[in-house]
Design an enzyme around this catalytic site. Structure first.
Site, PDB file in Angstrom:
ATOM      1  N   GLU A 171       0.844  -1.189   0.000  1.00 44.55           N
ATOM      2  CA  GLU A 171       0.000   0.000   0.000  1.00 44.55           C
ATOM      3  C   GLU A 171       0.878   1.238   0.000  1.00 44.55           C
ATOM      4  O   GLU A 171       1.790   1.357   0.826  1.00 44.55           O
ATOM      5  CB  GLU A 171      -0.927  -0.007   1.213  1.00 44.55           C
ATOM      6  CG  GLU A 171      -1.629   1.303   1.522  1.00 44.55           C
ATOM      7  CD  GLU A 171      -2.461   1.833   0.376  1.00 44.55           C
ATOM      8  OE1 GLU A 171      -2.374   3.055   0.099  1.00 44.55           O
ATOM      9  OE2 GLU A 171      -3.179   1.034  -0.276  1.00 44.55           O
ATOM     10  N   GLN A 172       0.607   2.167  -0.929  1.00 41.68           N
ATOM     11  CA  GLN A 172       1.479   3.331  -1.037  1.00 41.68           C
ATOM     12  C   GLN A 172       1.294   4.333   0.100  1.00 41.68           C
ATOM     13  O   GLN A 172       2.210   5.084   0.427  1.00 41.68           O
ATOM     14  CB  GLN A 172       1.274   4.020  -2.380  1.00 41.68           C
ATOM     15  CG  GLN A 172      -0.085   4.666  -2.574  1.00 41.68           C
ATOM     16  CD  GLN A 172      -0.164   5.391  -3.912  1.00 41.68           C
ATOM     17  OE1 GLN A 172       0.852   5.612  -4.577  1.00 41.68           O
ATOM     18  NE2 GLN A 172      -1.367   5.759  -4.314  1.00 41.68           N
ATOM     19  N   ARG A 188     -16.951   3.622   5.370  1.00 44.46           N
ATOM     20  CA  ARG A 188     -15.915   2.861   4.675  1.00 44.46           C
ATOM     21  C   ARG A 188     -14.781   2.444   5.611  1.00 44.46           C
ATOM     22  O   ARG A 188     -14.214   1.362   5.480  1.00 44.46           O
ATOM     23  CB  ARG A 188     -15.345   3.681   3.509  1.00 44.46           C
ATOM     24  CG  ARG A 188     -16.280   3.777   2.326  1.00 44.46           C
ATOM     25  CD  ARG A 188     -15.706   4.642   1.220  1.00 44.46           C
ATOM     26  NE  ARG A 188     -16.601   4.685   0.074  1.00 44.46           N
ATOM     27  CZ  ARG A 188     -16.564   3.848  -0.934  1.00 44.46           C
ATOM     28  NH1 ARG A 188     -15.657   2.892  -0.953  1.00 44.46           N
ATOM     29  NH2 ARG A 188     -17.410   3.941  -1.936  1.00 44.46           N
ATOM     30  N   TYR A 210     -28.255   8.382   4.261  1.00 41.89           N
ATOM     31  CA  TYR A 210     -28.544   7.259   5.152  1.00 41.89           C
ATOM     32  C   TYR A 210     -27.605   7.343   6.352  1.00 41.89           C
ATOM     33  O   TYR A 210     -26.516   7.931   6.270  1.00 41.89           O
ATOM     34  CB  TYR A 210     -28.375   5.909   4.439  1.00 41.89           C
ATOM     35  CG  TYR A 210     -27.096   5.744   3.642  1.00 41.89           C
ATOM     36  CD1 TYR A 210     -25.869   5.502   4.262  1.00 41.89           C
ATOM     37  CD2 TYR A 210     -27.110   5.821   2.249  1.00 41.89           C
ATOM     38  CE1 TYR A 210     -24.702   5.338   3.524  1.00 41.89           C
ATOM     39  CE2 TYR A 210     -25.955   5.663   1.499  1.00 41.89           C
ATOM     40  CZ  TYR A 210     -24.759   5.425   2.148  1.00 41.89           C
ATOM     41  OH  TYR A 210     -23.598   5.272   1.413  1.00 41.89           O
ATOM     42  N   ASP A 217     -11.906  -1.539  -8.553  1.00 44.08           N
ATOM     43  CA  ASP A 217     -11.952  -0.361  -9.419  1.00 44.08           C
ATOM     44  C   ASP A 217     -10.850  -0.364 -10.478  1.00 44.08           C
ATOM     45  O   ASP A 217     -11.000   0.281 -11.525  1.00 44.08           O
ATOM     46  CB  ASP A 217     -11.833   0.917  -8.593  1.00 44.08           C
ATOM     47  CG  ASP A 217     -13.138   1.298  -7.909  1.00 44.08           C
ATOM     48  OD1 ASP A 217     -14.160   0.643  -8.180  1.00 44.08           O
ATOM     49  OD2 ASP A 217     -13.134   2.239  -7.099  1.00 44.08           O
TER      50      ASP A 217
END
Length: 398
Positions: free
Chosen positions: A35-36, A110, A216, A294
């Protein structure tokens, strides 16, 4: 192959990358996640955990923990008219969702989903590792080069590095993402500042000319997630960290129901970013290198399936590799063959939804609104929610 199980490198420590690592571990394999960023965190705000995602998270053993930090929805697909809040349709998720699909629908921050997935990843997660190049060496193994000068030669590379994926350029011809013409405003409103109608365990979509707005609750009800879509101006950038002003946000919805303007005014400093668009890919894999999430299939958020599809990808990829531990190329080809038709359909459906939500007032809009009375989106979208990738795998030969 240098060992019984392939050496696997995952580029990207977001939802898709951690899900891939977690499912590989479930299949008895390990992977190194690169992970960068210097820390694992999710910059975004809220998302929907639909039954197809909840089912897989439960198999990972993380759904109960996530449910403590999420919100189980009683109502979903609650469409309201832009100017007065007239309810055009609403789905009773509390009584129907589990009966139809074996799981409830949740909304979550998230960061909470990322933390849940991280808890299922006992393997190596290396932070501050930015990949700057990928080549396939003479022996057929991929070579990863990092900005700090380190190189590594895994057997399999999984590109879970987002819409601006470095890995994507090693799989297919480079092509820049294009601006869609839409921008999104986003905000988290503390529940004590949010109007009562927005605190309900409901996913509500206000639709109107050229715009729509969704809200929501998330974080066990401590916040209301607010995301709105509008035509993009020339100065809108594509960045999760870009911001707008409340005045700019309000200007887009100034003539809408006053309850919405009250909600927007409570939002603090909203984020604003441009939505990027990419045509579906016809292949995700080249040799020992493949794509996920993605990086493979960015989609508009209008079906709230981006994270869910990355989790599905991860489950299928892990099982394919486990079924063929000595044949990574065959495993990746099978993964691609199984996933591309489904994600392409969702990309196209999400793309088409914008024009439906944003109809100007008139005969087409009136026909659309009337059609909502007879619609049952929970059942109509069974192809999304009932899908079980592990069952789909069992129906195909390894």
């Amino acid at each position: 192959m240098r060992a019984q199980h392939p050496r696997i490198a995952i580029l990207g420590g977001g939802i898709g990358g951690l899900a891939a690592s977690a499912f590989l571990y479930r299949e008895g394999m390990s992977a190194t996640v690169y992970e960068q960023a210097s820390e694992l965190k999710e910059i975004g705000a809220g998302l929907v955990v639909a039954p197809n995602a909840a089912r897989l998270l439960r198999r990972l053993g993380v759904m109960d923990g996530l449910a403590e930090r999420a919100v189980r929805l009683d109502t979903g697909w609650e469409f309201r008219r832009w100017e007065d809040g007239t309810v055009l349709s609403a789905e009773d998720l509390a009584s129907s969702c589990e009966e139809l699909y074996g799981e409830h629908t949740y909304t979550a921050h998230r960061a909470d989903l990322l933390a849940a997935l991280r808890s299922a990843v006992p393997g190596d997660v290396r932070l501050g590792k930015r990949c700057v190049g990928i080549t396939v060496g003479d022996g057929g193994l991929p070579v990863l080069r990092f900005a700090d000068g380190e190189t590594t030669e895994p057997d399999i590379v999984i590109g879970a590095d987002g819409i601006h994926s470095v890995v994507r350029g090693a799989v297919t011809e480079p092509s820049p993402a294009v601006y869609s013409g839409y921008c999104a405003f986003r905000a988290l409103v503390p529940s004590e500042r949010a109007p009562a109608f927005a605190r309900r365990p409901a996913q509500t979509l206000w639709i109107g000319p050229g715009h729509h707005l969704v809200h929501y609750p998330v974080s066990a009800g401590r916040f209301v997630n607010l995301v709105a879509f509008a035509p993009a101006g020339d100065d809108v950038v594509e960045s999760w960290t870009a911001t707008a002003t409340v005045r700019e946000f309000l200007a887009e919805f100034a003539t809408w129901d006053a309850r919405l303007t009250d909600l927007i005014q409570a939002a603090g400093t909203p984020g604003r970013w441009a939505l990027l668009d990419r045509a579906p890919l016809r292949r995700w894999t080249r040799g020992p290198v493949t794509l996920l999430g993605d990086a493979a299939h960015p989609m508009f958020p209008f079906f709230a399936q981006g994270a869910a599809q990355a989790i599905e990808d991860a489950a299928v990829l892990a099982r394919c590799v486990a079924d063929r531990p000595g044949d990574p190329l065959g495993a990746l080809r099978r993964y691609e063959r199984l996933r591309i038709p489904r994600t392409t359909r969702l990309q196209e459906a999400s793309h088409a939804r914008a024009s439906v939500n944003h109809l100007p007032d008139g005969p087409e809009q009136q026909a659309r609104d009337a059609s909502f009375a007879d619609a049952d989106p929970l059942k109509a979208n069974a192809w999304i929610y009932a899908y079980d990738p592990e069952h789909a795998l069992a129906e195909t030969s390894a």
